[in-house]
Scaffold this active site. Structure first.
Site, PDB file in Angstrom:
ATOM      1  N   HIS A   1      -4.575   6.173  15.014  1.00 39.33           N
ATOM      2  CA  HIS A   1      -4.954   7.113  13.658  1.00 39.33           C
ATOM      3  C   HIS A   1      -6.786   6.509  13.492  1.00 39.33           C
ATOM      4  O   HIS A   1      -6.725   5.277  14.530  1.00 39.33           O
ATOM      5  CB  HIS A   1      -4.584   7.215  12.603  1.00 39.33           C
ATOM      6  CG  HIS A   1      -4.023   5.654  12.444  1.00 39.33           C
ATOM      7  ND1 HIS A   1      -5.383   5.313  10.868  1.00 39.33           N
ATOM      8  CD2 HIS A   1      -2.958   4.849  11.875  1.00 39.33           C
ATOM      9  CE1 HIS A   1      -4.258   4.175  10.623  1.00 39.33           C
ATOM     10  NE2 HIS A   1      -2.929   3.951  11.307  1.00 39.33           N
TER      11      HIS A   1
ATOM     12  N   TYR B   1       0.577  -1.469  -0.047  1.00 39.22           N
ATOM     13  CA  TYR B   1       0.061   0.222  -0.132  1.00 39.22           C
ATOM     14  C   TYR B   1       0.805   1.307   0.139  1.00 39.22           C
ATOM     15  O   TYR B   1       1.919   1.409   0.259  1.00 39.22           O
ATOM     16  CB  TYR B   1      -0.695   0.344   1.221  1.00 39.22           C
ATOM     17  CG  TYR B   1       0.034  -0.047   2.490  1.00 39.22           C
ATOM     18  CD1 TYR B   1      -0.046   1.639   3.105  1.00 39.22           C
ATOM     19  CD2 TYR B   1      -0.027  -1.033   3.568  1.00 39.22           C
ATOM     20  CE1 TYR B   1       0.496   1.713   4.238  1.00 39.22           C
ATOM     21  CE2 TYR B   1       0.702  -1.309   4.577  1.00 39.22           C
ATOM     22  CZ  TYR B   1       0.783   0.373   5.164  1.00 39.22           C
ATOM     23  OH  TYR B   1       1.204   0.484   6.476  1.00 39.22           O
TER      24      TYR B   1
ATOM     25  N   CYS C   1      -0.108  -0.316  14.020  1.00 38.87           N
ATOM     26  CA  CYS C   1      -1.073   1.400  14.699  1.00 38.87           C
ATOM     27  C   CYS C   1      -1.969   0.343  15.506  1.00 38.87           C
ATOM     28  O   CYS C   1      -1.997  -0.626  14.899  1.00 38.87           O
ATOM     29  CB  CYS C   1      -0.637   1.855  13.555  1.00 38.87           C
ATOM     30  SG  CYS C   1       0.573   2.694  12.444  1.00 38.87           S
TER      31      CYS C   1
END
Length: 379
Positions: free
Chosen positions: A308, A289, A326
């Site tokens: 996030h 990605y 993450c």
């Protein structure tokens, strides 16, 4: 080394004379002025340190005037004692310059002594600039390290470290630790107390860094520690918990890094919020990605970990760990946490199969206290 005018050293113009002495008891030479003057540094001295005070001292007399001039003819600021027996510079000197004394002293006998001489300051092979964080008037979290970074490697770390001073309103003590030859950090054993005011003075101008390098300029800052907010991530729970002053104020469903993959799990460790971004573009070609834009991104390690928004992963948030390291939150929760976060907040991660080695900034709190203290150059 110092020498006196009364000793008739070279470079100082005095009213002098000589006389014979009769056999028997010696007698003072009444033609010599009574004033005894000492200059530091003495006439002709080379490689004078630019931060060393220049001094004129007088015994049996008073200073009528003193001037110390740079090669450009500029007077160096100085202060005269109330009794006019001493004069000292009140500002640092410049590198690689020849300074010239002039002035007049009058002895208790009324005889004048002229001041005259010169010296030259040290000329560095290079001048090294330093930067300091946090800067003036910032408010940061309780895990914020104090960081001094140098634009070139420092050889004499102990001398440089002695020029660094930290004071704070909570009277908390800490230690400097050299993370590499160009970076030294300061932190206490435990997190800073909330609402602490901190002052940092890095008096580096004139400091000999070794290898011909000297400090280019002083750097200072005064800043504040804000409220105590700690994020706790326990991977198996799928919850990101926010504590304020030790009390839980929020718990957000989350999806962390893949549990079984040591390359993708959210690793154990105590990290620090480094930056905040309304939007951030994530790229990892290794995992297929690029330019994946997410909102309300809070970085807590430059290994690549963020907290996030990721509504695209909503089906797993609060249920399974499927990210690449993450902490994924739903958009509303990500915005709420983002608004509460402060640079310098600690993020404590547990329950992972991987513990990140202390090498990815800011890793100060991943180093045990005794090991941290051992990284000081002052033994």
């Amino acid at each position: 080394m110092r020498r006196t005018l009364a000793a008739l050293v070279a470079g100082l113009t005095l009213l002098t004379g000589c006389s014979s002495v009769e056999t028997g008891s010696p007698k003072a030479d009444s033609s010599l002025p009574s004033a005894k003057v000492t200059l530091s540094p003495v006439d002709g001295t080379k490689d004078v340190q630019v931060t060393t005070p220049v001094q004129v001292t007088v015994v049996d007399g008073k200073i009528e005037s003193v001037a110390l001039k740079s090669p450009e003819g500029k007077d160096v600021k100085g202060t005269l004692t109330e009794d006019k027996s001493g004069w000292t510079t009140a500002e640092p000197l410049g590198y690689g310059k020849t300074y010239t004394y002039s002035g007049k002293v009058v002895g208790t006998d009324g005889k004048p002594v002229e001041l005259k001489g010169s010296f030259t300051t040290v000329a560095p092979g290079s001048q090294t600039r330093a930067t300091l964080w946090p800067g003036d008037n910032q408010t940061v979290g309780v895990a914020a390290p104090i960081m001094v970074k140098f634009e070139a490697p420092v050889e004499d770390k102990a001398t440089v470290e002695k020029a660094l001073k930290v004071t704070n309103s909570a009277n908390v003590t800490g230690t400097w630790a050299w993370l590499n030859a160009q970076e030294v950090h300061y932190r206490p054993e435990k997190y800073w107390p909330a609402n602490t005011h901190i002052k940092v003075e890095a008096k580096l101008y004139g400091v000999n860094y070794g290898g011909g390098a000297f400090g280019k300029a002083d750097v200072t800052s005064e800043f504040d520690i804000g409220r105590n907010q700690v994020v706790k991530i326990d991977n198996p729970t799928h919850q990101l918990v926010v504590l304020r002053d030790g009390q839980q104020v929020a718990s957000y469903p989350a999806s962390f890094g893949k549990d079984a993959d040591p390359e993708l799990t959210t690793p154990n460790g105590t990290f620090v919020v480094m930056s905040k971004h309304d939007t951030f573009s994530f790229d990892n070609p290794r995992y297929g990605y690029t330019n994946v834009v997410k909102k309300w991104a809070v970085r807590f390690s430059n290994h690549g970990e963020f907290i996030h928004e990721n509504n695209d992963n909503a089906g797993n948030i609060g249920k399974a760990n499927t990210s690449h390291g993450c902490a994924n939150l739903l958009e509303a929760d990500a915005k709420a946490y983002f608004d509460s976060a402060m640079i310098g907040d600690p993020v404590e991660v547990t329950g992972s199969i991987t513990t990140l080695p202390p090498q990815f900034d800011w890793y100060d709190w991943q180093i045990p206290w005794e090991q941290w203290k051992a990284k000081s150059a002052i033994k």
